[in-house]
Design a protein around this motif. Structure first.
Motif, PDB file in Angstrom:
ATOM      1  N   ALA A  94       1.040  -1.088   0.030  1.00  0.00           N
ATOM      2  CA  ALA A  94       0.162   0.332  -0.377  1.00  0.00           C
ATOM      3  C   ALA A  94       1.027   0.967   0.447  1.00  0.00           C
ATOM      4  CB  ALA A  94      -0.765   0.063   1.666  1.00  0.00           C
ATOM      5  N   GLU A  95       2.188   1.551   0.640  1.00  0.00           N
ATOM      6  CA  GLU A  95       2.581   2.309   0.911  1.00  0.00           C
ATOM      7  C   GLU A  95       3.978   2.406  -0.762  1.00  0.00           C
ATOM      8  OE1 GLU A  95       5.628   1.727   3.867  1.00  0.00           O
ATOM      9  OE2 GLU A  95       3.931   2.345   5.480  1.00  0.00           O
ATOM     10  N   LEU A  96       4.129   1.224  -0.909  1.00  0.00           N
ATOM     11  CA  LEU A  96       4.895   1.243  -2.096  1.00  0.00           C
ATOM     12  C   LEU A  96       3.353   2.363  -3.870  1.00  0.00           C
ATOM     13  CD1 LEU A  96       6.360  -1.799  -2.462  1.00  0.00           C
ATOM     14  CD2 LEU A  96       7.480   0.717  -2.681  1.00  0.00           C
ATOM     15  N   ILE A  97       2.156   1.507  -3.386  1.00  0.00           N
ATOM     16  CA  ILE A  97       1.478   1.865  -4.537  1.00  0.00           C
ATOM     17  C   ILE A  97       0.899   3.398  -4.252  1.00  0.00           C
ATOM     18  CG2 ILE A  97      -1.461   2.156  -5.297  1.00  0.00           C
ATOM     19  CD1 ILE A  97      -0.563  -0.621  -4.504  1.00  0.00           C
ATOM     20  N   CYS A  98       1.250   3.997  -2.826  1.00  0.00           N
ATOM     21  CA  CYS A  98       0.421   5.157  -2.597  1.00  0.00           C
ATOM     22  C   CYS A  98       1.461   6.309  -2.689  1.00  0.00           C
ATOM     23  CB  CYS A  98      -0.350   5.678  -1.342  1.00  0.00           C
ATOM     24  SG  CYS A  98      -1.380   4.569  -1.319  1.00  0.00           S
ATOM     25  N   GLN A  99       2.590   6.539  -3.011  1.00  0.00           N
ATOM     26  CA  GLN A  99       4.022   6.826  -2.440  1.00  0.00           C
ATOM     27  C   GLN A  99       3.996   8.560  -3.140  1.00  0.00           C
ATOM     28  OE1 GLN A  99       7.986   5.137  -4.829  1.00  0.00           O
ATOM     29  NE2 GLN A  99       6.196   3.803  -5.557  1.00  0.00           N
ATOM     30  N   PHE A 100       2.969   8.387  -3.921  1.00  0.00           N
ATOM     31  CA  PHE A 100       3.798  10.362  -4.673  1.00  0.00           C
ATOM     32  C   PHE A 100       2.482  10.090  -4.492  1.00  0.00           C
ATOM     33  CE2 PHE A 100       5.929   7.206  -8.022  1.00  0.00           C
ATOM     34  CZ  PHE A 100       7.121   7.577  -8.108  1.00  0.00           C
ATOM     35  N   THR A 101       1.684  10.090  -3.664  1.00  0.00           N
ATOM     36  CA  THR A 101       1.128  10.679  -2.910  1.00  0.00           C
ATOM     37  C   THR A 101       0.642  11.145  -1.630  1.00  0.00           C
ATOM     38  OG1 THR A 101      -0.729   8.891  -1.986  1.00  0.00           O
ATOM     39  CG2 THR A 101      -1.301   9.344  -5.005  1.00  0.00           C
ATOM     40  N   ASP A 102      -0.187  11.838  -1.010  1.00  0.00           N
ATOM     41  CA  ASP A 102      -0.484  12.336   0.680  1.00  0.00           C
ATOM     42  C   ASP A 102      -0.715  11.295   0.964  1.00  0.00           C
ATOM     43  OD1 ASP A 102       0.969  15.266  -0.770  1.00  0.00           O
ATOM     44  OD2 ASP A 102      -0.867  16.156  -0.336  1.00  0.00           O
ATOM     45  N   LEU A 103      -1.639  10.093   0.364  1.00  0.00           N
ATOM     46  CA  LEU A 103      -2.203   9.193   1.244  1.00  0.00           C
ATOM     47  C   LEU A 103      -1.042   8.007   2.769  1.00  0.00           C
ATOM     48  CD1 LEU A 103      -3.938   7.833  -0.743  1.00  0.00           C
ATOM     49  CD2 LEU A 103      -5.322   9.215   0.566  1.00  0.00           C
ATOM     50  N   THR A 104      -1.554   8.323   3.703  1.00  0.00           N
ATOM     51  CA  THR A 104      -0.938   7.417   5.412  1.00  0.00           C
ATOM     52  C   THR A 104      -1.158   6.278   5.184  1.00  0.00           C
ATOM     53  OG1 THR A 104      -2.263   8.520   6.551  1.00  0.00           O
ATOM     54  CG2 THR A 104      -0.281   9.993   5.696  1.00  0.00           C
ATOM     55  N   VAL A 105      -0.351   4.788   5.173  1.00  0.00           N
ATOM     56  CA  VAL A 105      -0.428   3.529   5.705  1.00  0.00           C
ATOM     57  C   VAL A 105      -0.233   3.129   6.735  1.00  0.00           C
ATOM     58  CG1 VAL A 105      -0.992   1.884   5.197  1.00  0.00           C
ATOM     59  CG2 VAL A 105      -0.841   3.202   3.404  1.00  0.00           C
ATOM     60  N   GLY A 106      -1.213   2.802   7.787  1.00  0.00           N
ATOM     61  CA  GLY A 106      -0.644   2.357   8.871  1.00  0.00           C
ATOM     62  C   GLY A 106      -0.892   0.440   9.520  1.00  0.00           C
ATOM     63  N   VAL A 107      -0.581  -0.035  10.579  1.00  0.00           N
ATOM     64  CA  VAL A 107      -0.554  -1.006  10.775  1.00  0.00           C
ATOM     65  C   VAL A 107      -0.689  -1.190  12.351  1.00  0.00           C
ATOM     66  CG1 VAL A 107       0.296  -3.342  10.782  1.00  0.00           C
ATOM     67  CG2 VAL A 107       1.146  -1.707   8.773  1.00  0.00           C
ATOM     68  N   ILE A 108      -1.770  -1.699  12.308  1.00  0.00           N
ATOM     69  CA  ILE A 108      -2.098  -2.351  13.711  1.00  0.00           C
ATOM     70  C   ILE A 108      -2.197  -4.147  13.865  1.00  0.00           C
ATOM     71  CG2 ILE A 108      -3.878  -2.490  16.026  1.00  0.00           C
ATOM     72  CD1 ILE A 108      -4.503   0.333  15.495  1.00  0.00           C
ATOM     73  N   THR A 109      -1.540  -4.880  15.061  1.00  0.00           N
ATOM     74  CA  THR A 109      -1.140  -5.952  14.785  1.00  0.00           C
ATOM     75  C   THR A 109      -1.131  -5.736  16.277  1.00  0.00           C
ATOM     76  OG1 THR A 109       0.879  -6.367  14.300  1.00  0.00           O
ATOM     77  CG2 THR A 109      -0.820  -6.328  12.600  1.00  0.00           C
ATOM     78  N   GLY A 110      -1.708  -7.836  16.724  1.00  0.00           N
ATOM     79  CA  GLY A 110      -0.562  -8.300  18.248  1.00  0.00           C
ATOM     80  C   GLY A 110       0.472  -8.330  17.866  1.00  0.00           C
ATOM     81  N   GLY A 111       1.164  -8.506  19.506  1.00  0.00           N
ATOM     82  CA  GLY A 111       2.155  -8.486  19.899  1.00  0.00           C
ATOM     83  C   GLY A 111       3.298  -7.296  19.504  1.00  0.00           C
ATOM     84  N   ILE A 112       2.424  -6.338  19.211  1.00  0.00           N
ATOM     85  CA  ILE A 112       3.148  -4.841  19.149  1.00  0.00           C
ATOM     86  C   ILE A 112       3.131  -4.029  20.817  1.00  0.00           C
ATOM     87  CG2 ILE A 112       3.433  -3.175  18.045  1.00  0.00           C
ATOM     88  CD1 ILE A 112       4.221  -3.714  15.413  1.00  0.00           C
ATOM     89  N   ASN A 113       3.847  -3.060  21.105  1.00  0.00           N
ATOM     90  CA  ASN A 113       3.595  -2.713  22.382  1.00  0.00           C
ATOM     91  C   ASN A 113       1.937  -1.939  21.987  1.00  0.00           C
ATOM     92  OD1 ASN A 113       4.560   0.533  21.730  1.00  0.00           O
ATOM     93  ND2 ASN A 113       5.936  -1.030  21.941  1.00  0.00           N
ATOM     94  N   TYR A 114       1.390  -1.370  22.839  1.00  0.00           N
ATOM     95  CA  TYR A 114       0.139  -0.293  22.641  1.00  0.00           C
ATOM     96  C   TYR A 114       0.727   1.061  22.651  1.00  0.00           C
ATOM     97  CZ  TYR A 114      -2.982  -3.958  23.681  1.00  0.00           C
ATOM     98  OH  TYR A 114      -3.581  -5.304  23.704  1.00  0.00           O
ATOM     99  N   GLY A 115       1.919   0.958  22.996  1.00  0.00           N
ATOM    100  CA  GLY A 115       2.065   2.904  22.235  1.00  0.00           C
ATOM    101  C   GLY A 115       2.671   2.746  21.080  1.00  0.00           C
ATOM    102  N   THR A 116       2.818   1.953  20.165  1.00  0.00           N
ATOM    103  CA  THR A 116       3.447   2.626  18.737  1.00  0.00           C
ATOM    104  C   THR A 116       1.868   2.495  18.257  1.00  0.00           C
ATOM    105  OG1 THR A 116       5.252   1.012  19.042  1.00  0.00           O
ATOM    106  CG2 THR A 116       4.029   0.975  16.373  1.00  0.00           C
ATOM    107  N   ASP A 117       0.739   1.355  18.871  1.00  0.00           N
ATOM    108  CA  ASP A 117      -0.585   1.423  18.336  1.00  0.00           C
ATOM    109  C   ASP A 117      -0.990   2.861  18.542  1.00  0.00           C
ATOM    110  OD1 ASP A 117      -0.458  -1.008  17.589  1.00  0.00           O
ATOM    111  OD2 ASP A 117      -1.728  -1.347  19.135  1.00  0.00           O
ATOM    112  N   LYS A 118      -1.084   3.117  19.722  1.00  0.00           N
ATOM    113  CA  LYS A 118      -1.465   4.928  20.063  1.00  0.00           C
ATOM    114  C   LYS A 118      -0.718   6.112  19.044  1.00  0.00           C
ATOM    115  CE  LYS A 118      -1.971   8.084  23.785  1.00  0.00           C
ATOM    116  NZ  LYS A 118      -1.228   8.723  25.421  1.00  0.00           N
ATOM    117  N   GLU A 119       0.185   5.965  18.642  1.00  0.00           N
ATOM    118  CA  GLU A 119       0.786   6.963  17.791  1.00  0.00           C
ATOM    119  C   GLU A 119       0.321   6.065  16.290  1.00  0.00           C
ATOM    120  OE1 GLU A 119       5.333   6.345  17.560  1.00  0.00           O
ATOM    121  OE2 GLU A 119       4.755   6.109  19.885  1.00  0.00           O
TER     122      GLU A 119
END
Length: 410
Positions: A94-119
Protein backbone atom coordinates in the motif's frame (compact mmCIF):
# COMPACT_ATOMS: atom_id res chain seq x y z
CA UNK A 1 -6.71 -4.82 -20.95
CA UNK A 2 -3.37 -3.58 -22.22
CA UNK A 3 -2.44 -1.04 -19.51
CA UNK A 4 -3.43 0.52 -16.21
CA UNK A 5 -4.31 3.76 -18.02
CA UNK A 6 -7.52 2.10 -19.26
CA UNK A 7 -8.64 1.77 -15.61
CA UNK A 8 -8.84 5.58 -15.27
CA UNK A 9 -6.53 5.72 -12.28
CA UNK A 10 -4.81 8.96 -11.25
CA UNK A 11 -1.37 9.60 -12.71
CA UNK A 12 0.24 9.36 -9.25
CA UNK A 13 -1.02 5.79 -8.82
CA UNK A 14 -0.01 4.76 -12.36
CA UNK A 15 3.47 6.24 -11.85
CA UNK A 16 3.85 4.20 -8.65
CA UNK A 17 2.70 1.00 -10.37
CA UNK A 18 5.13 1.52 -13.24
CA UNK A 19 7.96 2.18 -10.78
CA UNK A 20 7.05 -1.15 -9.09
CA UNK A 21 7.64 -2.83 -12.45
CA UNK A 22 4.07 -3.55 -13.58
CA UNK A 23 2.89 -2.56 -17.06
CA UNK A 24 -0.49 -4.28 -17.39
CA UNK A 25 -3.16 -5.43 -14.90
CA UNK A 26 -3.39 -9.10 -13.94
CA UNK A 27 -6.63 -11.03 -14.44
CA UNK A 28 -7.90 -10.39 -10.88
CA UNK A 29 -7.05 -6.67 -11.13
CA UNK A 30 -8.77 -6.37 -14.50
CA UNK A 31 -11.94 -7.98 -13.11
CA UNK A 32 -12.14 -6.27 -9.72
CA UNK A 33 -10.86 -2.70 -10.15
CA UNK A 34 -13.57 -1.32 -12.51
CA UNK A 35 -16.43 -2.60 -10.30
CA UNK A 36 -14.65 -1.57 -7.11
CA UNK A 37 -14.19 1.97 -8.45
CA UNK A 38 -17.95 2.08 -9.08
CA UNK A 39 -18.50 1.46 -5.35
CA UNK A 40 -19.95 -2.05 -5.80
CA UNK A 41 -19.41 -4.68 -3.08
CA UNK A 42 -16.96 -7.36 -4.24
CA UNK A 43 -16.68 -11.10 -3.56
CA UNK A 44 -13.52 -12.37 -5.27
CA UNK A 45 -11.10 -15.27 -5.36
CA UNK A 46 -7.69 -15.56 -6.97
CA UNK A 47 -4.66 -17.82 -6.58
CA UNK A 48 -1.75 -16.58 -4.51
CA UNK A 49 0.84 -14.43 -6.25
CA UNK A 50 -1.51 -12.93 -8.88
CA UNK A 51 -1.62 -9.30 -7.68
CA UNK A 52 -4.61 -9.54 -5.35
CA UNK A 53 -3.35 -6.84 -2.96
CA UNK A 54 -3.19 -4.18 -5.69
CA UNK A 55 -6.68 -5.25 -6.82
CA UNK A 56 -8.14 -3.70 -3.65
CA UNK A 57 -5.51 -1.09 -2.68
CA UNK A 58 -5.74 0.70 -6.06
CA UNK A 59 -9.54 1.33 -6.04
CA UNK A 60 -9.47 2.20 -2.32
CA UNK A 61 -6.67 4.71 -2.93
CA UNK A 62 -8.48 6.18 -5.93
CA UNK A 63 -11.63 6.69 -3.84
CA UNK A 64 -9.63 8.47 -1.12
CA UNK A 65 -8.02 10.73 -3.73
CA UNK A 66 -11.37 11.51 -5.35
CA UNK A 67 -12.96 12.38 -2.00
CA UNK A 68 -10.18 13.85 0.18
CA UNK A 69 -10.38 13.82 3.98
CA UNK A 70 -10.70 17.54 4.67
CA UNK A 71 -11.76 17.07 8.32
CA UNK A 72 -8.69 14.92 9.17
CA UNK A 73 -10.80 12.20 10.74
CA UNK A 74 -9.46 8.72 11.60
CA UNK A 75 -8.91 5.97 9.02
CA UNK A 76 -11.48 5.88 6.21
CA UNK A 77 -10.26 2.59 4.70
CA UNK A 78 -9.77 -0.56 6.78
CA UNK A 79 -8.12 -3.76 5.57
CA UNK A 80 -8.47 -6.80 7.85
CA UNK A 81 -5.98 -9.65 7.42
CA UNK A 82 -5.53 -12.90 9.37
CA UNK A 83 -1.81 -12.73 10.27
CA UNK A 84 0.80 -10.22 11.37
CA UNK A 85 3.16 -11.10 8.51
CA UNK A 86 0.43 -10.50 5.94
CA UNK A 87 -0.50 -7.19 7.62
CA UNK A 88 3.02 -5.81 7.19
CA UNK A 89 3.27 -7.06 3.62
CA UNK A 90 -0.07 -5.51 2.62
CA UNK A 91 1.04 -2.26 4.28
CA UNK A 92 4.34 -2.36 2.38
CA UNK A 93 2.46 -2.77 -0.93
CA UNK A 94 0.00 0.00 0.00
CA UNK A 95 2.84 2.42 0.81
CA UNK A 96 4.50 1.71 -2.54
CA UNK A 97 1.22 2.28 -4.40
CA UNK A 98 0.59 5.54 -2.51
CA UNK A 99 4.21 6.79 -2.65
CA UNK A 100 3.43 9.74 -4.97
CA UNK A 101 0.26 10.78 -3.11
CA UNK A 102 -0.42 12.34 0.30
CA UNK A 103 -2.21 9.18 1.51
CA UNK A 104 -0.82 7.56 4.65
CA UNK A 105 -0.83 3.90 5.74
CA UNK A 106 -0.75 2.44 9.26
CA UNK A 107 -0.54 -1.07 10.75
CA UNK A 108 -2.05 -2.47 13.96
CA UNK A 109 -1.36 -6.09 14.93
CA UNK A 110 -0.97 -8.20 18.01
CA UNK A 111 2.55 -8.58 19.39
CA UNK A 112 3.30 -4.82 19.21
CA UNK A 113 3.13 -2.57 22.26
CA UNK A 114 0.11 -0.34 22.67
CA UNK A 115 2.25 2.80 22.60
CA UNK A 116 3.03 2.15 18.93
CA UNK A 117 -0.67 1.58 18.26
CA UNK A 118 -1.49 4.89 19.97
CA UNK A 119 0.92 6.77 17.70
CA UNK A 120 -0.58 5.09 14.62
CA UNK A 121 -4.17 5.87 15.60
CA UNK A 122 -3.45 9.45 16.66
CA UNK A 123 -1.75 10.18 13.33
CA UNK A 124 -5.12 9.71 11.57
CA UNK A 125 -3.82 7.47 8.77
CA UNK A 126 -5.95 7.14 5.64
CA UNK A 127 -5.59 3.35 5.19
CA UNK A 128 -5.35 1.11 8.25
CA UNK A 129 -4.18 -2.52 7.94
CA UNK A 130 -5.09 -4.58 11.02
CA UNK A 131 -5.48 -8.06 12.44
CA UNK A 132 -9.00 -8.61 13.85
CA UNK A 133 -8.17 -9.44 17.48
CA UNK A 134 -6.04 -6.38 18.22
CA UNK A 135 -8.39 -4.00 16.38
CA UNK A 136 -11.40 -5.26 18.38
CA UNK A 137 -9.47 -4.54 21.59
CA UNK A 138 -9.08 -0.91 20.50
CA UNK A 139 -12.76 -0.69 19.54
CA UNK A 140 -13.84 -2.07 22.94
CA UNK A 141 -11.42 0.28 24.75
CA UNK A 142 -12.81 3.18 22.67
CA UNK A 143 -9.36 4.02 21.29
CA UNK A 144 -10.55 3.45 17.71
CA UNK A 145 -13.81 4.60 16.15
CA UNK A 146 -15.19 2.70 13.14
CA UNK A 147 -17.74 5.35 12.22
CA UNK A 148 -15.39 7.02 9.74
CA UNK A 149 -14.71 3.77 7.82
CA UNK A 150 -15.99 4.09 4.25
CA UNK A 151 -14.15 1.18 2.58
CA UNK A 152 -13.75 -2.18 4.31
CA UNK A 153 -11.63 -5.00 2.84
CA UNK A 154 -11.40 -8.55 4.21
CA UNK A 155 -8.31 -10.23 2.79
CA UNK A 156 -7.93 -14.03 2.96
CA UNK A 157 -11.36 -14.39 4.54
CA UNK A 158 -11.17 -18.20 4.37
CA UNK A 159 -8.03 -18.13 6.50
CA UNK A 160 -9.70 -15.79 9.02
CA UNK A 161 -12.54 -18.30 9.37
CA UNK A 162 -10.07 -21.18 9.78
CA UNK A 163 -8.35 -19.26 12.57
CA UNK A 164 -11.65 -18.68 14.40
CA UNK A 165 -11.96 -14.94 13.67
CA UNK A 166 -15.48 -15.19 12.22
CA UNK A 167 -17.28 -13.73 15.27
CA UNK A 168 -14.66 -11.00 15.78
CA UNK A 169 -14.83 -9.92 12.12
CA UNK A 170 -18.65 -9.82 12.27
CA UNK A 171 -18.41 -7.56 15.34
CA UNK A 172 -16.02 -5.20 13.53
CA UNK A 173 -18.31 -5.16 10.46
CA UNK A 174 -21.24 -4.22 12.70
CA UNK A 175 -19.18 -1.40 14.26
CA UNK A 176 -18.38 -0.15 10.73
CA UNK A 177 -22.00 -0.39 9.55
CA UNK A 178 -21.93 3.11 8.01
CA UNK A 179 -19.36 2.02 5.41
CA UNK A 180 -20.08 2.59 1.71
CA UNK A 181 -18.32 -0.46 0.29
CA UNK A 182 -17.08 -3.89 1.37
CA UNK A 183 -14.72 -6.20 -0.50
CA UNK A 184 -14.07 -9.80 0.49
CA UNK A 185 -11.17 -11.80 -0.98
CA UNK A 186 -10.66 -15.52 -0.47
CA UNK A 187 -8.42 -18.21 -1.94
CA UNK A 188 -11.58 -20.16 -2.74
CA UNK A 189 -15.29 -19.41 -2.79
CA UNK A 190 -16.21 -23.04 -2.19
CA UNK A 191 -17.77 -24.13 1.06
CA UNK A 192 -20.60 -22.81 3.18
CA UNK A 193 -18.32 -20.87 5.56
CA UNK A 194 -17.17 -18.17 3.14
CA UNK A 195 -20.57 -17.97 1.43
CA UNK A 196 -22.41 -17.48 4.74
CA UNK A 197 -19.78 -14.94 5.79
CA UNK A 198 -20.25 -13.04 2.53
CA UNK A 199 -24.03 -13.14 2.75
CA UNK A 200 -23.94 -11.50 6.19
CA UNK A 201 -21.63 -8.60 5.36
CA UNK A 202 -21.93 -7.90 1.60
CA UNK A 203 -24.76 -6.13 -0.22
CA UNK A 204 -25.55 -7.44 -3.72
CA UNK A 205 -21.87 -8.20 -4.42
CA UNK A 206 -20.29 -8.70 -7.82
CA UNK A 207 -18.63 -12.14 -7.80
CA UNK A 208 -15.27 -12.52 -9.53
CA UNK A 209 -13.25 -15.74 -9.79
CA UNK A 210 -9.99 -15.03 -11.58
CA UNK A 211 -8.53 -17.58 -13.97
CA UNK A 212 -4.89 -16.51 -14.29
CA UNK A 213 -3.30 -16.34 -17.72
CA UNK A 214 -0.41 -18.68 -18.53
CA UNK A 215 1.98 -15.82 -17.81
CA UNK A 216 0.51 -15.26 -14.32
CA UNK A 217 0.21 -18.91 -13.34
CA UNK A 218 2.75 -20.25 -10.93
CA UNK A 219 5.30 -22.40 -12.79
CA UNK A 220 6.04 -24.68 -9.87
CA UNK A 221 7.63 -28.06 -10.53
CA UNK A 222 6.73 -30.44 -7.70
CA UNK A 223 7.93 -33.89 -6.76
CA UNK A 224 8.65 -36.01 -3.69
CA UNK A 225 11.53 -38.10 -2.34
CA UNK A 226 10.65 -41.37 -0.62
CA UNK A 227 12.57 -41.46 2.68
CA UNK A 228 13.52 -44.62 4.58
CA UNK A 229 13.72 -42.87 7.96
CA UNK A 230 14.52 -39.59 9.70
CA UNK A 231 18.27 -39.86 8.98
CA UNK A 232 17.60 -40.41 5.27
CA UNK A 233 15.24 -37.42 5.27
CA UNK A 234 17.90 -35.22 6.91
CA UNK A 235 20.51 -36.30 4.35
CA UNK A 236 18.17 -35.42 1.44
CA UNK A 237 17.36 -32.03 2.98
CA UNK A 238 21.05 -31.18 3.44
CA UNK A 239 21.82 -32.33 -0.12
CA UNK A 240 19.29 -29.88 -1.60
CA UNK A 241 20.27 -27.03 0.71
CA UNK A 242 23.91 -27.43 -0.34
CA UNK A 243 23.51 -28.17 -4.05
CA UNK A 244 20.22 -27.03 -5.58
CA UNK A 245 18.55 -24.13 -3.75
CA UNK A 246 19.15 -20.40 -4.05
CA UNK A 247 16.50 -19.29 -1.56
CA UNK A 248 14.36 -21.82 0.29
CA UNK A 249 11.46 -22.06 2.76
CA UNK A 250 11.50 -25.31 4.75
CA UNK A 251 8.15 -26.20 6.34
CA UNK A 252 7.81 -28.28 9.51
CA UNK A 253 4.68 -29.19 11.47
CA UNK A 254 5.57 -28.25 15.06
CA UNK A 255 7.66 -25.74 16.99
CA UNK A 256 9.57 -28.62 18.61
CA UNK A 257 10.57 -29.98 15.19
CA UNK A 258 11.48 -26.46 14.05
CA UNK A 259 13.96 -26.00 16.90
CA UNK A 260 15.44 -29.49 16.40
CA UNK A 261 16.02 -28.78 12.71
CA UNK A 262 17.25 -25.23 13.34
CA UNK A 263 19.91 -26.42 15.79
CA UNK A 264 20.86 -29.34 13.55
CA UNK A 265 21.37 -27.18 10.43
CA UNK A 266 23.12 -24.44 12.38
CA UNK A 267 25.62 -26.99 13.69
CA UNK A 268 26.32 -28.00 10.05
CA UNK A 269 27.20 -24.40 9.15
CA UNK A 270 23.95 -23.29 7.45
CA UNK A 271 22.84 -19.67 7.90
CA UNK A 272 19.12 -19.76 8.70
CA UNK A 273 16.16 -17.68 9.84
CA UNK A 274 12.98 -19.10 11.34
CA UNK A 275 9.32 -18.23 11.92
CA UNK A 276 6.92 -19.82 14.40
CA UNK A 277 3.75 -19.06 16.34
CA UNK A 278 3.86 -16.99 19.55
CA UNK A 279 7.06 -15.29 18.43
CA UNK A 280 7.73 -11.65 19.45
CA UNK A 281 6.90 -9.33 16.58
CA UNK A 282 10.34 -7.73 16.44
CA UNK A 283 11.93 -11.17 16.00
CA UNK A 284 9.41 -12.09 13.27
CA UNK A 285 10.17 -8.92 11.35
CA UNK A 286 13.92 -9.39 11.79
CA UNK A 287 13.72 -12.99 10.50
CA UNK A 288 11.72 -11.95 7.43
CA UNK A 289 14.01 -8.98 6.76
CA UNK A 290 17.09 -11.22 6.93
CA UNK A 291 15.52 -13.70 4.50
CA UNK A 292 14.21 -11.05 2.09
CA UNK A 293 17.56 -9.27 1.94
CA UNK A 294 19.37 -12.52 1.13
CA UNK A 295 21.44 -12.39 4.31
CA UNK A 296 20.09 -15.86 5.05
CA UNK A 297 19.08 -18.20 2.21
CA UNK A 298 17.03 -20.61 4.33
CA UNK A 299 13.83 -19.87 6.27
CA UNK A 300 12.38 -22.62 8.48
CA UNK A 301 8.72 -22.10 9.30
CA UNK A 302 5.66 -23.69 10.79
CA UNK A 303 2.35 -23.18 9.00
CA UNK A 304 1.98 -19.75 10.59
CA UNK A 305 4.02 -18.66 7.55
CA UNK A 306 2.18 -20.66 4.88
CA UNK A 307 0.23 -17.53 4.06
CA UNK A 308 1.78 -14.14 4.31
CA UNK A 309 5.34 -14.61 3.05
CA UNK A 310 5.69 -12.67 -0.17
CA UNK A 311 9.33 -12.92 -1.21
CA UNK A 312 9.65 -12.73 -5.00
CA UNK A 313 12.80 -14.82 -5.42
CA UNK A 314 12.12 -17.98 -3.38
CA UNK A 315 13.54 -20.72 -5.61
CA UNK A 316 12.41 -23.73 -3.53
CA UNK A 317 9.88 -24.85 -0.96
CA UNK A 318 10.75 -28.04 0.92
CA UNK A 319 8.11 -29.87 2.94
CA UNK A 320 10.21 -31.51 5.64
CA UNK A 321 6.93 -32.53 7.29
CA UNK A 322 3.71 -32.82 5.32
CA UNK A 323 0.92 -30.44 6.46
CA UNK A 324 -2.45 -31.16 8.06
CA UNK A 325 -4.45 -30.73 4.84
CA UNK A 326 -4.08 -30.58 1.06
CA UNK A 327 -5.20 -26.94 1.04
CA UNK A 328 -2.32 -26.05 3.37
CA UNK A 329 0.04 -27.92 1.02
CA UNK A 330 -1.09 -25.64 -1.83
CA UNK A 331 -0.55 -22.51 0.28
CA UNK A 332 2.91 -23.73 1.29
CA UNK A 333 4.12 -24.35 -2.24
CA UNK A 334 2.59 -21.00 -3.25
CA UNK A 335 5.59 -19.33 -1.56
CA UNK A 336 7.61 -20.18 -4.69
CA UNK A 337 6.77 -19.63 -8.36
CA UNK A 338 5.06 -16.31 -7.57
CA UNK A 339 3.76 -13.90 -10.23
CA UNK A 340 4.69 -16.22 -13.07
CA UNK A 341 8.24 -16.96 -11.86
CA UNK A 342 9.57 -20.53 -11.85
CA UNK A 343 9.79 -22.47 -8.61
CA UNK A 344 10.36 -25.96 -7.21
CA UNK A 345 8.44 -27.72 -4.42
CA UNK A 346 10.01 -30.85 -2.89
CA UNK A 347 8.31 -33.06 -0.30
CA UNK A 348 10.24 -35.50 1.90
CA UNK A 349 7.82 -38.38 2.51
CA UNK A 350 8.33 -41.34 4.84
CA UNK A 351 6.23 -44.52 4.56
CA UNK A 352 3.74 -43.41 7.25
CA UNK A 353 2.99 -40.27 5.21
CA UNK A 354 2.76 -41.98 1.81
CA UNK A 355 -1.01 -41.41 1.67
CA UNK A 356 -0.11 -37.81 0.80
CA UNK A 357 0.87 -38.82 -2.72
CA UNK A 358 -2.75 -39.61 -3.59
CA UNK A 359 -4.14 -36.68 -1.60
CA UNK A 360 -1.96 -34.10 -3.38
CA UNK A 361 -2.74 -35.54 -6.82
CA UNK A 362 -6.47 -35.48 -6.17
CA UNK A 363 -6.51 -31.98 -4.70
CA UNK A 364 -4.24 -30.29 -7.26
CA UNK A 365 -5.35 -32.43 -10.20
CA UNK A 366 -1.67 -32.71 -11.15
CA UNK A 367 0.78 -35.62 -11.15
CA UNK A 368 2.93 -35.97 -8.03
CA UNK A 369 5.87 -38.18 -8.94
CA UNK A 370 8.89 -39.53 -7.09
CA UNK A 371 12.47 -38.55 -7.88
CA UNK A 372 15.71 -40.11 -6.74
CA UNK A 373 19.08 -38.62 -5.84
CA UNK A 374 21.57 -41.24 -7.07
CA UNK A 375 23.79 -41.25 -3.99
CA UNK A 376 20.77 -41.19 -1.65
CA UNK A 377 18.47 -43.82 -3.14
CA UNK A 378 15.83 -45.24 -0.77
CA UNK A 379 16.43 -48.81 0.37
CA UNK A 380 12.74 -49.57 0.81
CA UNK A 381 10.02 -49.73 -1.80
CA UNK A 382 7.05 -47.39 -1.73
CA UNK A 383 4.05 -48.74 0.19
CA UNK A 384 1.07 -49.90 -1.83
CA UNK A 385 -1.85 -47.56 -1.54
CA UNK A 386 -4.91 -49.65 -0.73
CA UNK A 387 -8.21 -48.06 -1.53
CA UNK A 388 -10.73 -48.55 1.21
CA UNK A 389 -13.83 -50.35 0.06
CA UNK A 390 -17.08 -48.82 1.03
CA UNK A 391 -19.07 -51.15 3.27
CA UNK A 392 -22.17 -52.54 1.67
CA UNK A 393 -25.31 -51.14 3.19
CA UNK A 394 -28.08 -53.68 3.47
CA UNK A 395 -31.43 -52.41 2.39
CA UNK A 396 -33.80 -52.24 5.32
CA UNK A 397 -37.11 -53.98 4.95
CA UNK A 398 -39.99 -51.57 5.38
CA UNK A 399 -41.84 -52.13 8.62
CA UNK A 400 -45.44 -53.14 8.31
CA UNK A 401 -47.59 -50.23 9.43
CA UNK A 402 -50.01 -51.03 12.22
CA UNK A 403 -53.60 -50.00 11.84
CA UNK A 404 -54.36 -47.08 14.10
CA UNK A 405 -56.99 -47.90 16.71
CA UNK A 406 -58.92 -44.83 17.79
CA UNK A 407 -59.95 -44.39 21.39
CA UNK A 408 -63.65 -44.25 20.55
CA UNK A 409 -63.35 -47.67 18.83
CA UNK A 410 -61.79 -49.13 21.98
Amino acid sequence: MSSFHALELDDELISAIEKMGYSAPTSIQELVIPDAMDGIDILASAPTGTGKTAAFILPVSQFLLDYPNRDKTSARALVLVPTRELAFQVAEQAELICQFTDLTVGVITGGINYGTDKETLESNVDILIATPGRLLEHIENETFDCRDIESLVLDEADRMLDMGFGTVVNQICEEARWRKQTMLFSATLEGRGVNNFARDILKSPKVHEAVPSRKEKAKTLQWYHLCDNRQHKDALLEYHLKNTVDSCVVFVKTRERLHELKDQLFSKGFAISYLQGEMPQDKRLAALASFKSGETKILIATDVAARGIDVPDVSHVINYDMPRGADVYVHRIGRTGRAGAKGVAISLIEAHDFQWVGKVERYTNESFKARVVEELKPQNKAPTLVKKKKPKVKAKKPKASKAKVRTRKK
